[in-house]
Write a protein that holds these residues in place. Structure first.
Motif, short mmCIF file in Angstrom:
data_model
loop_
_atom_site.label_atom_id
_atom_site.label_comp_id
_atom_site.label_asym_id
_atom_site.label_seq_id
_atom_site.Cartn_x
_atom_site.Cartn_y
_atom_site.Cartn_z
N GLU C 107 0.83 -1.22 0.00
CA GLU C 107 0.00 0.00 0.00
C GLU C 107 0.87 1.28 0.00
OE1 GLU C 107 -3.22 -1.10 -0.97
OE2 GLU C 107 -3.81 0.57 0.31
N PRO C 108 1.73 1.46 1.01
CA PRO C 108 2.52 2.73 1.01
C PRO C 108 3.41 2.84 -0.22
CG PRO C 108 3.27 1.23 2.76
CD PRO C 108 2.05 0.61 2.17
N ILE C 110 2.79 1.78 -3.18
CA ILE C 110 1.98 2.20 -4.35
C ILE C 110 1.56 3.66 -4.19
CG2 ILE C 110 -0.23 1.83 -5.52
CD1 ILE C 110 0.03 -1.17 -4.58
N ILE C 111 1.05 3.99 -2.98
CA ILE C 111 0.52 5.35 -2.78
C ILE C 111 1.59 6.40 -3.06
CG2 ILE C 111 -0.38 6.94 -1.01
CD1 ILE C 111 -1.67 4.45 0.32
N HIS C 112 2.81 6.15 -2.55
CA HIS C 112 3.87 7.16 -2.72
C HIS C 112 4.82 6.77 -3.85
CE1 HIS C 112 2.54 9.40 0.73
NE2 HIS C 112 2.50 8.30 1.44
N CYS C 161 7.64 4.17 3.44
CA CYS C 161 7.83 5.38 2.61
C CYS C 161 8.88 6.31 3.24
CB CYS C 161 6.51 6.10 2.40
SG CYS C 161 5.49 6.11 3.85
#
Lengths: 264, 264, 249, 323
Positions: C107-108, C110-112, C161
């Motif tokens: 998740e992190p 991909i998000i960042h 991240c």
């Protein structure tokens, strides 16, 4: 699948039923409205395995086509109610106090009406056709799904893993798709399955009262209208359509029970 | 002279759906009169199950498979259920961790104390109520009458725990088992409850079997310690010996953690 | 200075009126002020209801403050959502039960967009190694781990991240003592290795003494005392701090 | 407690206001058009029907004016006149209220007197023969369409065995019976309808009671009760049951809409002169004023039911009584 008998038998019943409904023209021995002049009110025999009705129409064929009506009403009505429930429920759950208060008060008001009264009142003023019934049942049963979805969203919103996702910088959309939906889909599915069972029950009751699917279109409910007058004479007209409704609803209830086991 | 309580080779299994878990695998321990013994161990070590097994108030899936529990020479595990009624609350009493959830939410504090007094001492309701209020005063609750007629949700955690202690001591037990009674309380209130317990023990006179994972408390209040790890007693002895010269690796780990972040 | 909080206040409605505004409101935070030096650990201690968790959520922007400002020094904190992360107390609640550990760690990333898709598995296993777990954890679900292991996974996710500031809201309070000790060592090690700054919240004074450089004592939403750890434990200024210390001894 | 009740009453006002709006909205679908059935039969009749509709609902006025006029009449209990026999709707409804309320109350009584002990026994003997039997019964009864069950039972008990009357509230020569005989005669007629209308409730409440007790028995305060040395019976009936009954109380209030809905079917099949049968006849005859009045009445009874459920829950649960 084996360790979940409810789901297995439920799916078996519903798949068989859907096949019957889908291939009705192929597997039905007669045209549902064709009349067998010598065979008025015939008991189950080789020619008519489930017997015939007062007009000499083959009961098996009419019930096979009736399956179409019941399944389509059930699925489409619940489709409408789940869709409405999704939209209103997620708005109430996601967009804060005012939307929540308004939508939930509106749901409370709708829940005050005995559903059957409301449906009958609407049908009294609108032509009782299969489409109107689907829409009316859909419009009067969205409150359950809406409350369920709102409840799921509110409880999930507080869960720390959603807070952690927000802290990670995930957008609302990502949180909804990746986290809210997978966690909420289980309970919504169970609600939908029970909803279909309920809608089929409603449709057959309405048709039985002559206010649902109008003859000559066959539905399990309106076939049973005749059973009131043939109670002591033709047992098959009462037994078989009712049995079909029972097994269908049992099938959906089994699926709901099986799904409950899976989502724990 | 013989100890008040002696446990020999106690074994308890949990029969779960598809597997058996050995929660307690052969525990031996002793508690002498007016002594404070600590049963120390981390979560999953089986310390709570051990104490619940003493008077056979185990959760449904648990089964006592072996061992003896000698209370003043009589084996509790061999006793008929009816005979245990007089022991539970009369000879061995319990205090639990979360006072709010271990008190019945729909009954007043007074009622929950009085029912034990009436059941054990066959007193009249009025007499029992007077004794109940006196008990609340004994645990230094200022407004005994108000608390007597209140419901658990109306009282603070500390107040509920004091009421719980009054209830446990209602029938003058000779052994009080306290299962992490202060873990859910704030530090300041925890100190008050511990002080209350030790004072009552001197004044009223009963043995205290104190369960905790917090070694700071263990060191403060006990003469002897049993250390449990994965269902077994891995070490036991006088409190200071255990702290000065722990033998088993788990005890050493506990003491090391205690020195680092367990004490001030 | 990496962060400065100025007069942060927050009230929570108690009785939600049927339609009108809430009648009574409880004070969660009352003009909280403090400065946080980079690469240090600020311990925040207080009993339940003192507002420490609310403060953590306000710092992360998860809850809006009623008034007051939080100023970040952009030399350290340029991208807020990337550079500031949080670890919660309850390990059973901080991981999505329906998501494998691999996806939780992605998740992190991909998000960042920390690294391209194909390198994510490598990055994830490296994160697990840093917190002392092996690759086997990747395919499993949170329910298959102990509390301590789950907390380690949350730490790995927060590190994904490359944050500068970690807010730890009672990160070890619900775990056993021996596991608490191990996780504390891990926090200290990670702080050195990644040159992190911590805000460590706990009701346990001995944990705070072990890890904090400076300590903030809170009561009913107000800062009662803010001092270097050594001074606070030896010569507590506020009466309330003395009471806390006395009770814990 | 008092302010809890006042808050509940105040909360009811917006709901009732909403109910009136929805009822009016539903019915206002009508005057604009009339169903194809009437048009097919006789154009003259439908023109007359249209004219009566206009007068009954002063169609010429804008919607909100019509709504307030209707609301004003509603408040004065002047529900207009039935299209069928021109009698005041209020009178037609009033004379039928006792039958429906009576039957529904009876079936609620049957449900609670039977389902609660059944639920308790099924819980205490969890997994036993009795438990599985009630589980199967409940599962099937929830899937059986109520009207079909009525037909089957009529076939068996009324026609085949002849034990029970097939329809109606009392026998033909009812008027000549002495009072006791009258009571027995009505009771005899109500056996089947009450049973059929309570079957679904029996299934739901017995399962709910069972799971509620099982859940209560796992609560921590049960350990406290056992630790005090109380016998199993006291632990079950005093500690577990009292907590387990809390949700059942609200279920009673919340089942009223379902019962009312069901009465339309039972009263039609068993020819019982109640609100349900009246509603069915009104729908068939497109008797708009009567339909509107029954819809609003149905909603009022439901709101009253919810209120009773809320207040009785507050009485039973001290956590609400003493906030």
């Amino acid at each position: 699948m084996k360790d979940n008998p409810y789901l297995f038998w439920g799916l078996a019943i519903i798949l068989m039923l859907s096949a019957t409904a889908l291939f009705a023209p192929l597997i039905s021995p007669f045209d549902p409205s064709s009349i067998d002049s010598q065979g008025l009110l015939m008991a189950p025999c080789a020619r008519h395995p489930l017997g015939t009705d007062g007009l000499g129409r083959d009961l098996l064929s009419r019930m096979i086509y009736g399956a179409r009506i019941s399944l389509s009403v059930g699925i489409i009505a619940v489709g409408i109610s789940i869709l409405l429930g999704l939209i209103l429920g997620s708005c109430a759950g996601f967009y804060g106090r005012i939307a929540d208060a308004l939508i939930m008060r509106f749901a409370d008001i709708m829940l005050c009406f005995p559903t059957f009264f409301l449906i009958l009142a609407v049908i009294a003023v609108v032509e009782p056709s299969i489409y109107n019934i689907m829409i009316v049942i859909g419009l009067t049963s969205w409150m359950g799904p809406a409350r369920l979805i709102r409840g799921e969203i509110l409880s999930l919103k507080e869960r720390e893993f959603i807070q952690a996702e927000r802290a990670l910088g995930a957008s609302d959309a990502r949180i909804i798709i990746r986290h809210l939906v997978p966690n909420a889909v289980g309970p919504v599915l169970v609600n939908a399955t029970l909803g279909i069972a309920g809608a089929i029950l409603l449709e057959s009751s309405l048709s039985f009262l002559g206010l649902g699917v109008q003859p000559p279109v066959p539905s399990w409910g309106n076939i049973l209208i005749e059973s009131k007058s043939t109670l002591g004479i033709a047992w098959w007209i009462t037994v078989f359509p009712g049995l079909a409704i029972l097994i269908t609803i049992l099938g959906f209830n089994f699926i709901a029970e099986g799904l409950k086991k899976i989502i724990g | 002279m013989s100890p008040l309580l002696e446990v020999k080779g106690l074994k308890v299994d949990f029969h779960l759906e598809n597997r058996i878990v050995h929660a307690v695998e052969g525990v031996d321990l002793q508690v002498r009169r007016n002594e404070t013994v600590v049963l120390a161990g981390e979560s999953g070590s089986g310390k709570t199950i051990t104490t619940l097994a003493l008077t056979r108030i185990l959760p449904a899936p648990a089964r006592i498979v072996a061992g003896q529990v000698l209370l003043e020479g009589r084996d509790m595990l061999a006793l008929e259920e009816k005979k245990l009624y007089s022991i539970r609350g009369g000879v061995i009493a319990y205090i639990f961790q979360e006072p709010a959830s271990f008190l019945n939410p729909v009954l007043t504090i007074g009622e929950q104390i009085v029912e034990a007094v009436i059941w054990h001492q066959r007193l009249g309701r009025q007499e029992a109520q007077d004794q109940g209020r006196e008990l609340l005063r004994q645990v230094r609750i200022a407004e005994a009458d108000r608390v007597f007629n209140s419901f658990p949700h109306q009282l603070s955690g500390g107040m509920n725990q004091r009421a719980f202690i009054a209830m446990a001591l209602a029938c003058k037990p000779s052994l009080l088992i306290a299962d992490e009674p202060t873990t859910s309380l704030d530090v300041t209130i925890e100190a008050e409850i511990l002080k209350l317990l030790t004072e009552l023990k001197e004044k009223v006179g009963f043995s205290l079997l104190f369960i905790t994972h917090n070694l700071a408390i263990a060191r403060k209040i006990s003469q002897r310690i049993y250390v449990m790890y994965r269902g077994r007693v891995v070490e036991n002895g006088l409190t200071e010996d255990i702290f000065k010269d722990p033998k088993h690796f788990h005890t050493r780990e506990l003491i090391a953690a205690y020195h680092k972040i367990g004490k001030l | 200075m990496i962060l400065e909080a100025v007069d942060i206040s927050k009230k929570f409605p108690v009785e939600k009126g049927m339609f009108g505004p809430a009648s009574a409101r409880t004070v969660a935070l009352d003009r909280v002020n403090f400065r946080l030096m980079e690469f240090t650990t600020l311990g925040i201690v207080g009993e339940s209801g003192s507002g420490k968790t609310t403060l953590a959520r306000v710092l992360l922007g998860l809850i809006p403050a009623d008034s007051g400002t939080i100023r970040f020094n952009d030399a350290f904190i340029s991208d807020f959502r990337k550079d500031v992360q949080i670890i919660f107390q309850n390990p059973y609640n901080s991981l999505d039960p329906k998501m494998r550990i691999k996806d939780a760690l992605y998740e992190p990333l991909i998000i960042h967009s920390v690294c391209p898709r194909r390198e994510m598995r490598g990055k994830a296993s490296e994160l697990l190694r840093i917190v002392g777990l092996d690759d086997a954890a990747m395919e499993r679900y949170p329910s298959q781990f102990s509390g301590g292991q789950r907390q380690r996974i949350c730490i790995a996710r927060a590190l994904a991240c490359g944050p500068k500031l970690l807010v730890l809201d009672e990160p070890i309070s619900s775990l056993d003592l021996t596991i608490q000790a191990k996780l504390l060592d891990l926090f200290v090690e990670l702080k050195e290795k990644f040159r992190l700054t911590y805000i460590f919240i706990s009701h346990n004074l001995s944990v705070i003494r072990h890890i904090a450089d400076t300590v903030l004592v809170m009561k009913h939403g107000r800062v009662v005392e803010h001092a270097a750890a050594h001074d606070l434990f030896e010569r507590p200024a506020a009466e309330y701090t003395r009471q806390l210390l006395e009770a814990a001894r | 407690m008092l302010n809890y009740i006042i808050k509940r009453f105040l909360g009811m006002i917006p709901v009732l206001f909403g109910v009136s709006i929805v009822s009016f909205a539903v019915i206002s679908l009508a005057p604009g058009r009339f169903s194809s059935l009437d048009q097919a039969m006789n154009p003259k009749v439908s023109a007359q029907y249209q004219m009566r509709l206009n007068r009954a609902f002063n169609l010429d006025k804008p919607v909100h004016v019509r709504y307030f006029l209707w609301l004003k009449d509603l408040a004065r209990l002047d529900l207009g006149r039935s299209f069928v026999d021109n009698r005041p709707v209020a009178a037609k409804i009033l004379e039928r209220v006792p039958v429906t309320v009576g039957i529904n109350a009876l079936s609620l009584l049957v449900v609670f007197l039977v389902a609660i002990p059944v639920g308790i026994r099924a819980a205490t003997k969890e997994g036993g023969a009795f438990d599985t039997a009630t589980a199967v019964f409940s599962f099937v009864m929830l899937s059986v369409p109520a009207f079909w069950l009525a037909l089957l039972l009529m076939q068996l008990f009324c026609i085949h065995l002849g034990w029970l009357p097939i329809s109606g509230l009392h026998s033909l020569d009812f008027d000549y019976f002495p009072p006791v005989r009258r009571f027995l005669d009505v009771a005899w007629h109500l056996i089947l309808p009450v049973f059929v209308s309570s079957v679904a409730g029996l299934a739901v409440i017995s399962r709910y009671m069972r799971s509620s007790i099982l859940e209560a028995l796992q609560q921590p305060y049960i350990y406290t009760a056992l630790a005090k040395g109380l016998p199993q019976r006291t632990v079950l009936y005093k500690h577990a049951l009292r907590n387990a009954l809390l949700p059942i109380v609200t279920l009673a209030g919340l089942s009223i809409p379902g019962l009312l809905g069901g009465s339309v079917i039972f009263e039609s099949i068993f020819a019982l002169p109640g609100l349900g049968q009246l509603f069915f006849q009104a729908v068939m005859a497109r008797d708009i004023p009567l339909i509107m009045a029954e819809v609003v009445l149905g909603a009022l009874l439901t709101v009253a039911g919810n209120l009773i459920a809320d207040i009785s829950y507050a009485c039973v649960d001290p956590r609400i009584r003493y906030k």
